[in-house]
Design an enzyme around this catalytic site. Structure first.
Site, PDB file in Angstrom:
ATOM      1  N   ASP A 138      -5.971  -2.603   3.000  1.00 49.76           N
ATOM      2  CA  ASP A 138      -5.283  -3.607   2.174  1.00 49.76           C
ATOM      3  C   ASP A 138      -3.916  -3.100   1.723  1.00 49.76           C
ATOM      4  O   ASP A 138      -3.635  -1.889   1.775  1.00 49.76           O
ATOM      5  CB  ASP A 138      -6.138  -4.008   0.963  1.00 49.76           C
ATOM      6  CG  ASP A 138      -6.434  -2.841   0.031  1.00 49.76           C
ATOM      7  OD1 ASP A 138      -6.666  -1.724   0.530  1.00 49.76           O
ATOM      8  OD2 ASP A 138      -6.406  -3.029  -1.204  1.00 49.76           O
ATOM      9  N   GLU A 208      -8.610  -0.878  -1.836  1.00 53.76           N
ATOM     10  CA  GLU A 208      -8.156   0.317  -2.572  1.00 53.76           C
ATOM     11  C   GLU A 208      -7.126  -0.039  -3.624  1.00 53.76           C
ATOM     12  O   GLU A 208      -7.098   0.542  -4.714  1.00 53.76           O
ATOM     13  CB  GLU A 208      -7.569   1.344  -1.585  1.00 53.76           C
ATOM     14  CG  GLU A 208      -7.244   2.697  -2.212  1.00 53.76           C
ATOM     15  CD  GLU A 208      -5.883   2.781  -2.917  1.00 53.76           C
ATOM     16  OE1 GLU A 208      -5.691   3.714  -3.712  1.00 53.76           O
ATOM     17  OE2 GLU A 208      -5.020   1.904  -2.668  1.00 53.76           O
TER      18      GLU A 208
HETATM   19  C1  LIG Z   1       7.298  19.030  -7.984  1.00 51.16           C
HETATM   20  C2  LIG Z   1       6.397  18.060  -7.408  1.00 51.16           C
HETATM   21  C3  LIG Z   1       7.039  16.823  -7.084  1.00 51.16           C
HETATM   22  C4  LIG Z   1       6.078  15.760  -6.803  1.00 51.16           C
HETATM   23  C5  LIG Z   1       6.830  14.588  -6.414  1.00 51.16           C
HETATM   24  C6  LIG Z   1       5.985  13.412  -6.343  1.00 51.16           C
HETATM   25  C7  LIG Z   1       6.565  12.459  -5.374  1.00 51.16           C
HETATM   26  C8  LIG Z   1       5.680  11.278  -5.218  1.00 51.16           C
HETATM   27  C9  LIG Z   1       5.766  10.798  -3.870  1.00 51.16           C
HETATM   28  C10 LIG Z   1       5.008   9.906  -3.356  1.00 51.16           C
HETATM   29  C11 LIG Z   1       3.888   9.288  -3.999  1.00 51.16           C
HETATM   30  C12 LIG Z   1       3.196   8.537  -2.944  1.00 51.16           C
HETATM   31  C13 LIG Z   1       1.884   8.102  -3.381  1.00 51.16           C
HETATM   32  C14 LIG Z   1       1.225   7.425  -2.223  1.00 51.16           C
HETATM   33  C15 LIG Z   1      -0.175   7.116  -2.494  1.00 51.16           C
HETATM   34  C16 LIG Z   1      -0.289   5.764  -3.056  1.00 51.16           C
HETATM   35  C17 LIG Z   1      -1.684   5.421  -3.354  1.00 51.16           C
HETATM   36  C18 LIG Z   1      -1.761   4.143  -4.113  1.00 51.16           C
HETATM   37  O1  LIG Z   1      -0.882   3.312  -4.104  1.00 51.16           O
HETATM   38  N1  LIG Z   1      -2.855   3.927  -4.814  1.00 51.16           N
HETATM   39  C19 LIG Z   1      -2.989   2.878  -5.746  1.00 51.16           C
HETATM   40  C20 LIG Z   1      -2.460   3.245  -7.065  1.00 51.16           C
HETATM   41  O2  LIG Z   1      -2.241   4.399  -7.366  1.00 51.16           O
HETATM   42  O3  LIG Z   1      -2.242   2.319  -7.866  1.00 51.16           O
HETATM   43 ZN   LIG Z   2      -2.590   3.426  -0.691  1.00 55.80          ZN
HETATM   44 ZN   LIG Z   3      -0.743   1.627  -2.884  1.00 54.35          ZN
END
Ligand SMILES: CCCCCCCC/C=C\CCCCCCCC(=O)NCC(=O)O
Ligand SMILES: [Zn+2]
Ligand SMILES: [Zn+2]
Length: 525
Positions: A138, A208
């Site tokens: 999704d 999810e």
């Molecule tokens: C010093 C450390 C730096 C860390 C930097 C963080 C950068 C973040 C980059 C990407 C984040 C991507 C997350 C992808 C997963 C998303 C999962 C999601 O959407 N789940 C639902 C929700 O959380 O609402």
């Molecule tokens: Zn995701």
């Molecule tokens: Zn997401």
């Protein structure tokens, strides 16, 4: 006169001693930085019978298939409110494009709770502990008007400024990249005659984005009912960060060994209504706005260095550029400085503290009617070192208005820390596969700042990793959950190669079955 001279002498001595002390501390810190041991993971190498890379003739067919997957709007809006018709269409799309997987004699495909998918890839050796690769089908909703290319067009466009081909569409990163990367690798493995020794599972949840209770939760229940325990689990998570962490000139694969907690806070105001031409002094919307403003203005406190996320810098320090190397290697001295640098940008700030985002605001029914009630939903991602109670208390204190009701709607604690390091088979496999293709990438343990379906899988293994084998810079990271989400064609190719080799290597780097079990101790091994 003599006493003035005496005072001057004492001041000079004290000053010199202070300078010497500072010099000594800096020297000790520099020596520490110079003596860092490198944490390269050049350990497991695939040495099985099959070629561990995929021929170009297969790879070049993949971008179009990936693009076609983005044309199916499998949107989730709220728990229970996801597009059932499109999810079934997506199942058919997978069946049509990956016939070898669906018709394989050693792959069992199950539809779980009508819309999720579970693939069991049978292994020839039942004594080896299986693993699981997870993703979700999704995607979050779109605001069509803001996109440069329509969100469900799956358009493949050349960006002349960057000199790259991009595949555009909602889900290009989150998380059809995971679904498609795994499926495209698996299809090729079946075509090339691979049948694993080690059983593994592939799980695709269908909700999810709205907490996974209809999808991953049921997949997990199915596996638990079969007494399945896993060696490790790999789900979506942090990408390979390019230019995101200051001081790191090389890309960093932050493998999430934990993830933040989550809290949904409702901020409500009731008040006097009436005709908008004679508005009350104290208006609901004004009071609500002030509360939301203050939550943004006064963030939750920094927790940096007190939680499981700080070990990241021990892994980064050897590969950091100067003077960051000095800082990363000596957090005992430079933590406040690093904290200040990291607070300055939104993605690194999320690493330090519980984040606060007002995501839904509702009040009013008509322009000339002053509303009598209004509310906002505030979404917190909770740093593992902060208690859920403290987060709520901070909100209440910051709003500081007895007429504003602040309550918790839903919450989840941060996840336990999975073991990591060269002695942990799952971690080793994920990190060494990376370094095989991308020797410059530093693999490091970290905290996922968002949330995933892994909440439902925690009882299947203590080795849970959240990581996406795709390179992303800030520009692309900022497109996740908003407009213009897109992925370079080269990233698609690379992630398929990654999953392909990971699956092959998983058959070679097999842990003894008693090694990793639920309850394994956390942290570095
Ligand atoms: C010093 C450390 C730096 C860390 C930097 C963080 C950068 C973040 C980059 C990407 C984040 C991507 C997350 C992808 C997963 C998303 C999962 C999601 O959407 N789940 C639902 C929700 O959380 O609402
Ligand atoms: Zn995701
Ligand atoms: Zn997401």
């Amino acid at each position: 006169m003599a006493s003035v001279r005496r005072v001057c002498q004492v001041i000079c001595i004290v000053f010199t001693l202070i300078l010497l002390a500072i010099g000594g501390i800096l020297l000790a810190a520099t020596i520490r930085a110079l003596m860092l041991e490198d944490t390269d993971y050049q350990y497991s190498a695939y040495e099985g019978g099959l070629i561990d890379d995929i021929p170009a003739s297969y790879l070049e067919t993949l971008p179009q298939i990936f693009a076609d997957a983005l044309k199916i709007p499998t949107v989730s809006k709220e728990p229970g409110d996801y597009d059932r018709e499109q999810l079934l269409k997506f199942h058919q799309f997978l069946r049509d494009n990956f016939p070898n997987v669906f018709n394989s004699s050693f792959i069992k495909v199950e539809v779980i709770n009508t819309y999720s998918l579970l693939f069991t890839i049978m292994g020839s050796d039942e004594n080896v502990q299986p693993y699981l690769l997870a993703s979700h089908m999704d995607v979050v909703p779109v605001d069509e008007n803001k996109w440069s290319n329509p969100p469900f067009s799956g358009r493949i466009m050349h960006d002349p400024d960057i000199g790259e081909l991009y595949i555009w569409g909602r889900g290009a990163i989150d998380d059809k990249s995971g679904v498609m990367g795994i499926m495209m690798a698996l299809e090729y493995l079946v075509i090339s005659g691979f049948q694993p020794k080690r059983k593994f599972y592939v799980a695709f949840g269908h909700d999810e984005e709205v907490n996974g209770y209809d999808g991953a939760y049921h997949i997990s229940k199915t596996l638990l009912a079969r007494n399945v325990t896993l060696d490790f689990l790999l789900d979506e998570g942090m990408p390979i960060l390019e230019g995101v962490i200051k001081g790191m000139d090389v890309p960093v694969a932050v493998i999430g060994v934990t993830e933040k907690g989550w809290m949904r806070v409702k901020v409500e105001v009731e008040g006097e209504g009436g005709h908008s031409s004679i508005p009350p002094k104290d208006q609901v919307v004004t009071r609500l706005s002030k509360a939301i403003y203050n939550l943004g203005r006064y963030p939750q406190p920094s927790m940096f260095g007190t939680g499981p996320e700080s070990d990241l810098f021990n892994y980064l320090a050897p590969k950091a550029s100067w003077p960051y190397k000095l800082v990363f290697a000596n957090l005992w001295l430079f933590r406040p400085l690093l904290e200040m640098v990291m607070s300055a940008s939104r993605e690194t700030n999320a690493f330090l503290r519980t984040t606060t985002a007002a995501t839904i605001v509702r009040a009013g029914v008509k322009e000339n009617v002053v509303p009598t009630s209004g509310y906002a939903i505030v979404n917190h991602r909770v740093h593992p070192a902060q208690s859920l109670e403290d987060v709520l208390q901070h909100d209440i204190d910051i709003i500081g208005d007895a007429k504003v009701k602040v309550s918790v709607d839903q919450q989840r604690a941060a996840h336990p820390v999975s073991p990591y390091g060269p002695k942990v088979p799952g971690w080793r496999l994920i990190a060494s596969t990376l370094q095989h293709f991308f020797p410059k990438v530093v693999a490091a343990p970290g905290m996922l700042v968002a949330n995933t379906d892994t909440i439902h899988y925690l009882n299947l293994t203590s080795c849970v990793y959240r990581f996406m084998p795709i390179f992303l810079d800030n520009t692309l990271i900022y497109t996740i959950h908003t407009h213009n989400e897109r992925l370079p064609v080269s990233a698609v190719i690379n992630e398929v190669r990654y999953y392909h080799r990971l699956i092959l290597s998983a058959d070679v780097d097999v842990p003894p079955i008693e090694d990793i079990r639920p309850g394994h101790r956390s942290g570095e091994l």
